[in-house]
Design a protein around this motif. Structure first.
Motif, short mmCIF file in Angstrom:
data_model
loop_
_atom_site.label_atom_id
_atom_site.label_comp_id
_atom_site.label_asym_id
_atom_site.label_seq_id
_atom_site.Cartn_x
_atom_site.Cartn_y
_atom_site.Cartn_z
N LYS A 1 57.82 42.00 47.65
CA LYS A 1 58.19 42.45 46.65
C LYS A 1 59.60 43.04 46.61
O LYS A 1 60.13 43.56 47.73
CB LYS A 1 57.34 43.73 46.04
CG LYS A 1 55.68 43.42 46.03
CD LYS A 1 55.72 42.49 44.96
CE LYS A 1 54.13 42.24 44.72
NZ LYS A 1 53.93 41.19 43.62
N TRP B 1 61.19 45.56 44.76
CA TRP B 1 61.26 46.89 44.81
C TRP B 1 60.05 47.50 44.51
O TRP B 1 59.90 47.94 42.99
CB TRP B 1 62.44 47.68 44.03
CG TRP B 1 62.62 49.00 44.08
CD1 TRP B 1 62.13 50.06 44.76
CD2 TRP B 1 63.87 49.76 43.20
NE1 TRP B 1 62.58 51.09 44.87
CE2 TRP B 1 63.56 51.27 43.83
CE3 TRP B 1 64.71 49.35 42.32
CZ2 TRP B 1 64.56 52.11 43.34
CZ3 TRP B 1 65.25 50.44 41.99
CH2 TRP B 1 65.39 51.84 42.33
N PRO B 2 58.86 47.59 45.07
CA PRO B 2 57.62 47.58 44.65
C PRO B 2 57.18 48.99 43.72
O PRO B 2 56.41 49.14 42.95
CB PRO B 2 56.69 47.54 45.82
CG PRO B 2 57.55 47.83 46.80
CD PRO B 2 58.78 47.10 46.33
N ARG B 3 58.08 50.01 44.35
CA ARG B 3 57.51 51.37 43.71
C ARG B 3 58.32 51.49 42.18
O ARG B 3 57.61 52.05 41.40
CB ARG B 3 58.24 52.54 44.23
CG ARG B 3 57.83 53.80 44.05
CD ARG B 3 58.56 54.82 45.03
NE ARG B 3 60.06 55.01 44.78
CZ ARG B 3 60.70 55.39 43.97
NH1 ARG B 3 60.23 56.19 43.24
NH2 ARG B 3 62.28 55.31 44.17
N VAL B 4 59.16 50.68 41.90
CA VAL B 4 59.66 50.85 40.44
C VAL B 4 59.25 49.49 39.77
O VAL B 4 59.02 49.56 38.64
CB VAL B 4 61.52 50.68 40.68
CG1 VAL B 4 61.97 50.39 39.37
CG2 VAL B 4 61.81 51.94 41.16
N SER B 5 59.26 48.23 40.06
CA SER B 5 58.82 47.11 39.52
C SER B 5 57.95 46.29 40.44
O SER B 5 58.41 45.30 41.27
CB SER B 5 60.35 46.31 39.21
OG SER B 5 60.03 45.06 38.39
N PRO B 6 56.61 46.67 40.28
CA PRO B 6 55.60 45.83 41.28
C PRO B 6 55.59 44.41 40.98
O PRO B 6 55.09 43.67 42.22
CB PRO B 6 54.51 46.44 40.70
CG PRO B 6 54.83 47.86 39.95
CD PRO B 6 56.32 47.59 39.31
N ALA C 1 63.75 50.90 36.56
CA ALA C 1 63.70 52.44 37.26
C ALA C 1 63.97 53.64 36.08
O ALA C 1 63.17 54.55 36.17
CB ALA C 1 64.99 52.55 38.20
N ARG D 1 60.34 53.97 34.77
CA ARG D 1 59.45 54.33 35.74
C ARG D 1 59.71 56.03 35.53
O ARG D 1 58.84 56.68 35.80
CB ARG D 1 59.72 53.82 37.10
CG ARG D 1 58.84 54.33 38.34
CD ARG D 1 57.46 54.14 38.12
NE ARG D 1 57.23 52.46 38.38
CZ ARG D 1 56.08 52.02 38.30
NH1 ARG D 1 55.03 52.85 38.46
NH2 ARG D 1 55.79 50.86 38.67
N LYS D 2 60.74 56.24 35.62
CA LYS D 2 61.36 57.73 35.79
C LYS D 2 60.71 58.43 34.26
O LYS D 2 60.13 59.33 34.57
CB LYS D 2 62.92 57.76 35.83
CG LYS D 2 63.13 59.15 35.56
CD LYS D 2 64.69 59.52 35.47
CE LYS D 2 65.15 60.83 35.12
NZ LYS D 2 66.69 60.96 34.86
#
Length: 264
Positions: free
Chosen positions: A158, A160-165, A216, A219-220
């Motif tokens: 991935k 940036w899995p935390r933001v865009s899985p 991001a 997500r925020k």
């Protein structure tokens, strides 16, 4: 095996909405002039409206006002000399900064990017013509489409899995390759040098930066989409976030190297 249908479950809706957007976009680019100015101003106004809705979800009238002011400011700015247009492009960001109770810096930053991107697109169409505007759009669209299919077919690590899985490195790199091919085709068929391939890849990267920045932000703020205006795509900001990054980058590029000039 059960995961495969889910991967493609939104494809039909996404393609249908995408086709409509392509047709409207091509029509606007072909017409140019006032038609294109109004279309871009409308899209940018909607993006600011969506942005403000995410940042101040309990004050929807304010979001509507900021969107309307932003779209109107952009439309007026394109008909003014650049020196007078620039403060007008920044004014909606300052107005919102004074009205919002929180997330002010985020609103100001994204609003400036949105309006400068819209101004950049208008200038590309007005000054460089239909062909170069098509090139810009194709670079962004091919980056997104090739990345979408490659990411789902190839998979892998991935981005940036935390933001865009859903974003993968395979899709990201495939987008660069697709944009490079677009650049090569235009370089061969225009007066541009082969350096246009590198410029196209850089624009692809800039469009992906715009995409990931918006991811991001969502997500925020704890939202899935900027709105539900476009079936299968979410909101206008979801669909045109890549164009923000690419247009602003091209606007800066024109100041640095005089693009298209010779072309490179």
């Amino acid at each position: 095996m059960s995961e495969k249908p889910e991967k493609w479950s939104d494809l039909a809706t996404r393609m249908g909405s995408g086709l409509i957007m392509v047709l409207v976009g091509v029509w606007g680019i072909w017409m140019g002039g006032d038609v294109f100015h109004v279309l871009v101003s409308l899209v940018c106004g909607l993006m600011v409206w969506e942005l403000a809705r995410m940042l101040v979800p309990l004050n929807r009238p304010l979001a509507l006002q900021l969107g309307a002011v932003s779209g109107a400011a952009l439309l007026l700015a394109i008909y003014l000399p650049t020196g007078f247009a620039l403060p007008l492009l920044l004014a909606p960001a300052m107005v919102g900064f004074g009205q919002l109770e929180r997330n002010r810096a985020t609103y100001m930053t994204f609003t400036v990017l949105i309006l400068m991107a819209g101004f950049g697109m208008m200038n590309v169409r007005d000054d460089l013509g239909f062909g170069w505007m098509v090139w810009l759009v194709l670079v962004v669209v091919v980056t997104d489409v090739v990345g979408y299919f490659a990411g789902r077919m190839i998979g892998g690590p991935k981005f940036w899995p935390r933001v865009s899985p859903k974003k993968t490195w395979s899709g990201t790199v495939a987008g660069w390759i697709g944009a490079g091919i677009v650049g090569a085709i235009f370089a061969i068929n225009t007066e541009a040098s082969l350096q246009l391939i590198g410029v196209s890849v850089a624009l692809s990267m800039a469009s992906q930066m715009g995409d990931i920045s918006e991811s991001a932000l969502k997500r925020k703020m704890g939202v899935k989409d900027s709105s539900d205006l476009i079936p299968g795509h979410g909101g206008v900001l979801d669909r045109f976030d890549g164009m923000l990054g690419a247009s602003v980058f091209l606007l800066m590029l024109g100041q640095v190297v005089g693009f298209p000039g010779g072309v490179l």
